[in-house]
Design a protein around this motif. Structure first.
Motif, PDB file in Angstrom:
ATOM      1  N   SER A  69      19.054  31.097 -45.860  1.00  0.00           N
ATOM      2  CA  SER A  69      18.579  29.950 -45.105  1.00  0.00           C
ATOM      3  C   SER A  69      19.662  29.489 -44.139  1.00  0.00           C
ATOM      4  CB  SER A  69      18.220  28.809 -46.054  1.00  0.00           C
ATOM      5  OG  SER A  69      19.355  28.393 -46.756  1.00  0.00           O
ATOM      6  N   PHE A  70      19.214  28.850 -43.136  1.00  0.00           N
ATOM      7  CA  PHE A  70      20.181  28.263 -42.205  1.00  0.00           C
ATOM      8  C   PHE A  70      19.709  26.869 -41.839  1.00  0.00           C
ATOM      9  CE2 PHE A  70      17.265  30.953 -39.806  1.00  0.00           C
ATOM     10  CZ  PHE A  70      16.738  30.055 -38.907  1.00  0.00           C
ATOM     11  N   GLU A 126      23.209  30.297 -31.614  1.00  0.00           N
ATOM     12  CA  GLU A 126      21.783  30.217 -31.934  1.00  0.00           C
ATOM     13  C   GLU A 126      21.365  28.806 -32.320  1.00  0.00           C
ATOM     14  OE1 GLU A 126      19.815  32.876 -31.636  1.00  0.00           O
ATOM     15  OE2 GLU A 126      21.531  34.039 -30.933  1.00  0.00           O
ATOM     16  N   LYS A 127      22.305  27.892 -32.248  1.00  0.00           N
ATOM     17  CA  LYS A 127      22.020  26.522 -32.671  1.00  0.00           C
ATOM     18  C   LYS A 127      21.543  26.472 -34.118  1.00  0.00           C
ATOM     19  CE  LYS A 127      22.719  24.688 -28.531  1.00  0.00           C
ATOM     20  NZ  LYS A 127      23.415  25.872 -28.011  1.00  0.00           N
ATOM     21  N   GLN A 128      22.099  27.337 -34.880  1.00  0.00           N
ATOM     22  CA  GLN A 128      21.749  27.345 -36.292  1.00  0.00           C
ATOM     23  C   GLN A 128      22.898  27.957 -37.063  1.00  0.00           C
ATOM     24  OE1 GLN A 128      18.227  29.744 -35.924  1.00  0.00           O
ATOM     25  NE2 GLN A 128      19.321  31.567 -36.659  1.00  0.00           N
ATOM     26  N   LEU A 129      23.124  27.447 -38.233  1.00  0.00           N
ATOM     27  CA  LEU A 129      24.231  27.914 -39.061  1.00  0.00           C
ATOM     28  C   LEU A 129      23.814  27.905 -40.519  1.00  0.00           C
ATOM     29  CD1 LEU A 129      27.399  26.079 -37.642  1.00  0.00           C
ATOM     30  CD2 LEU A 129      26.781  28.472 -37.339  1.00  0.00           C
ATOM     31  N   THR A 130      24.378  28.841 -41.219  1.00  0.00           N
ATOM     32  CA  THR A 130      24.227  28.770 -42.669  1.00  0.00           C
ATOM     33  C   THR A 130      25.222  27.746 -43.194  1.00  0.00           C
ATOM     34  OG1 THR A 130      25.878  30.468 -43.079  1.00  0.00           O
ATOM     35  CG2 THR A 130      23.619  31.210 -42.699  1.00  0.00           C
ATOM     36  N   LEU A 131      24.994  27.415 -44.433  1.00  0.00           N
ATOM     37  CA  LEU A 131      25.899  26.433 -45.024  1.00  0.00           C
ATOM     38  C   LEU A 131      27.330  26.938 -45.001  1.00  0.00           C
ATOM     39  CD1 LEU A 131      26.256  23.769 -46.557  1.00  0.00           C
ATOM     40  CD2 LEU A 131      25.908  25.040 -48.665  1.00  0.00           C
ATOM     41  N   VAL A 146      16.005  25.893 -42.637  1.00  0.00           N
ATOM     42  CA  VAL A 146      15.047  26.952 -42.316  1.00  0.00           C
ATOM     43  C   VAL A 146      15.383  28.161 -43.175  1.00  0.00           C
ATOM     44  CG1 VAL A 146      14.105  28.383 -40.493  1.00  0.00           C
ATOM     45  CG2 VAL A 146      14.944  26.110 -39.949  1.00  0.00           C
ATOM     46  N   GLU A 147      14.391  28.631 -43.819  1.00  0.00           N
ATOM     47  CA  GLU A 147      14.617  29.781 -44.696  1.00  0.00           C
ATOM     48  C   GLU A 147      14.180  31.058 -44.010  1.00  0.00           C
ATOM     49  OE1 GLU A 147      13.755  29.832 -48.674  1.00  0.00           O
ATOM     50  OE2 GLU A 147      14.211  27.732 -49.057  1.00  0.00           O
TER      51      GLU A 147
END
Length: 632
Positions: free
Chosen positions: A471-472, A422-427, A465-466
């Motif tokens: 958030s991620f 998704e091209k996004q990750l959480t910490l 982004v929350e």
DNA sequence: TCCAACCTAAACACGA
DNA sequence: CTCGTGTTTAGGTTGG
């Protein structure tokens, strides 16, 4: 594209000290260097042999020999030409091999490989015409080669009046196989002047005929000497034969070295795909800064070999062989910068051996941003040293070897995010990626995790982004490629006249807060929306999050707004915990970091908004906080 | 020497 | 209160 150059031992030392190359890069570099050295050797001997042949043929033709002697000359010339052809074929085969292996990048028209056959591919009629021209009314300027280190007419010897001839020579590029063309006797005798100025048999006032070294004051006297002492006789013929044998030996050597190179490459590639054992811990001695520097006393002792052993690149035996046998004769000094003049190969040999690298001094292992090599395939393409198979090997290497990857945290974080579906990750997912991909990040978690968080906050390319459940992080790749830090260097302490700077310093979080609060579906302030509409800028909506294209668009929007934006998130909907103290302000200027000049043009936009719920930090001293002059 | 980029450490805030 | 997350600042190294 970078043209491979033979590097000096000093440069090699530098590369090793800086640890700028991955093990795979080092492999390729080694191979490349050996290939280049072979190529240079061949080139040098090819050039010498060719010039000697040319000189002899000229002599013979000017001497006006008897028919019988001419026949003999023709026979010898044919033998020479065959020899030349063989060399050319060998050379071309060698180059093709290098190209195929990706070790050489040859650009057409680039004078980096002065190995083109001089007159190969010309038809006899052309040569006769050329000969007429050359031996006719020509001036010295016609075909004087300006390049003193090569006879590559195709690239360097094009003078204004010699254009027809030059183009003729250039046409010879079409035939590179050397099979179809038959060299004629006149091919080698293009011009006196062509080699009068930089004759291989004449230099520094000395005749360079093998074993001669007679002193000649000037070129005419040299020619006289040449005609007298090295005319076509038994002795000269014998010497030529010796020279031919030298060339043959070189060919043999080249062929052997090529085989050896191939075997090395095969071996190394096979080896690198094998499961890598972790580097022997005793090879590494972590010193003063556990996470930053790694000194190895054994590396110091073993120099080059030790380094690569430490990197688990090759076995000691293989490496020793590679280093010591890479160039038995010499490793010529050659500048790596394209603008630097070519250093004559006749300089004293500087052999890279294990002994010569012993004195490299402390070897510090640290990344170098300049050579910060991404580990993913889409980044690697631009890296000259690496081939695609190295990429996976790199990842495999760092997965198992507890070696600090030569990448910045920002690069790695970006990589982690971009690798995700998704091209996004959480910490936490970023953490997991680090531990998964790098053995090095399986210890000292507090340190590198903190570094990750700091980097996420500090780099404007990372966008938080929350969502409802947390958030991620996403990455704005365009911003990443433009630059990294929000704060360039250490933030300055505000001085009375630096209210604006202080606002600048606070802008990143504010910008991010704008985005995140919007993503959180809190109503974007009407004023901001209006401003965006006025500027015909697209809204940066939740939908854009995770979409790199939209992120880029949004980033462009931010930059078009260029800096002065209002903090729209003072109503408490921003769940970002680490809120900027600026949020307490009713109205603030938010300015992006002074960007590149091209990004900093245009009027500053000021966006205002209502401040619904100012939260004031009582512990914060706002005495020096800038006051927005637009505030009511 | 200056400065940008980077790293590390730490303080601090906030919410679960 | 602890922990995870996030921001900010300070100070260090490196290399151009």
């Amino acid at each position: 594209m970078m043209t491979p150059q033979v590097i000096t031992p000093q440069q090699m030392q530098q590369i090793l000290q800086q640890q700028v190359l991955t093990p795979q890069q080092l492999q390729v570099l080694l191979q490349q260097q050996q290939a280049l050295m072979l190529q240079q050797q061949l080139q040098e001997f090819y050039k010498k042999q060719q010039e000697q042949l040319q000189l002899q043929l000229l002599q013979q033709q000017h001497a006006g020999k008897q028919p019988k002697e001419q026949q003999q000359v023709a026979t010898q010339q044919l033998a020479f030409q065959q020899q030349l052809l063989q060399m050319q074929q060998l050379q071309q085969q060698h180059l093709l091999t290098l190209q195929r292996q990706g070790l050489l990048s040859i650009q057409p028209g680039q004078p980096t490989l002065p190995l083109q056959p001089l007159v190969q591919g010309m038809i006899p009629a052309e040569l006769q015409q050329l000969w007429k021209e050359v031996t006719g009314s020509h001036t010295a300027d016609d075909v004087v080669c300006n390049n003193h280190s090569t006879l590559d007419l195709s690239t360097t010897c094009v003078s204004s009046t010699a254009q027809p001839k030059a183009s003729l020579l250039l046409n010879s590029h079409a035939s590179t196989n050397g099979q179809a063309s038959v060299l004629t006797l006149k091919r080698e005798s293009s011009s006196h002047e062509e080699y009068a100025q930089n004759h291989s048999l004449y230099g520094h006032g000395v005749c360079k005929w093998p074993g001669c070294e007679a002193i000649c004051e000037d070129f005419p006297s040299f020619l006289k000497h040449l005609n007298n002492e090295h005319a076509l006789d038994d002795r000269s013929t014998a010497q030529c034969r010796v020279q031919m044998q030298v060339v043959q030996q070189l060919e043999l050597q080249l062929s052997k070295d090529k085989e050896r190179l191939q075997a090395m490459m095969t071996h190394l590639h096979v080896k690198s795909t094998e499961p890598k054992a972790s580097p022997q811990p005793q090879l590494y001695t972590t010193c003063s800064r556990e996470n930053g520097w790694i000194y190895s006393s054994q590396q110091l002792e073993e120099g080059f070999t030790g380094i690569l052993k430490g990197l688990n690149l090759v076995s000691s035996a293989t490496l020793s062989k590679t280093v010591s046998e890479a160039s038995p004769q010499s490793l010529p000094h050659t500048p790596t910068t394209p603008t630097a003049p070519l250093t004559p190969i006749t300089q004293g040999p500087s052999v890279i051996t294990t002994t010569s690298i012993h004195n490299v001094g402390p070897i510090r292992r640290r990344y170098s941003d300049k050579y910060n090599v991404p580990i993913s395939s889409d980044w690697m393409i631009s890296v000259d040293f690496l081939s695609l198979p190295d990429i996976a090997q790199n990842q495999e290497f760092y997965k198992n070897a507890e070696v600090r990857p030569p990448f910045t945290y920002a690069s790695l974080i970006r990589q982690a995010i971009l690798e995700s579906p998704e091209k996004q990750l959480t910490l936490n997912e970023i953490y997991n990626w680090f531990t998964r991909q790098f053995a090095y990040f399986r210890r000292n978690a507090a340190t590198w995790k903190g570094a990750i968080r700091t980097n996420l906050s500090l780099h404007k390319c990372f966008i938080r982004v929350e969502e409802e459940y947390g958030s991620f992080w996403t990455v704005d790749d365009e911003a990443f490629k433009r630059g990294h830090h929000i704060h360039r260097g250490r933030p300055r302490k505000p001085c009375p006249d630096e209210h604006f700077d202080q606002l600048v310093a606070h802008s990143p979080s504010l910008i991010k807060n704008i985005q995140t609060s919007h993503a959180y579906c809190s109503p974007l302030s009407a004023a901001l929306q209006a401003s965006m509409a006025e500027n015909s800028l697209p809204l940066y909506t939740t939908a854009s999050m995770g979409n790199p294209a939209l992120n880029s668009l949004a980033n462009a929007m931010r930059e078009d707004l260029n800096g002065v934006m209002e903090h729209t998130n003072s109503n408490g909907s921003d769940s970002s915990p680490g809120r900027s103290p600026m949020q307490g302000m009713h109205q603030v200027h938010v300015k992006e970091e002074p960007l590149d000049p091209d990004e900093n043009e245009g009027p500053l936009s000021l966006v205002t908004t209502a401040n619904h719920s100012p939260e004031f930090d009582p512990d914060r001293d706002y005495e020096d906080e800038p006051v927005n002059e637009d505030m009511e």
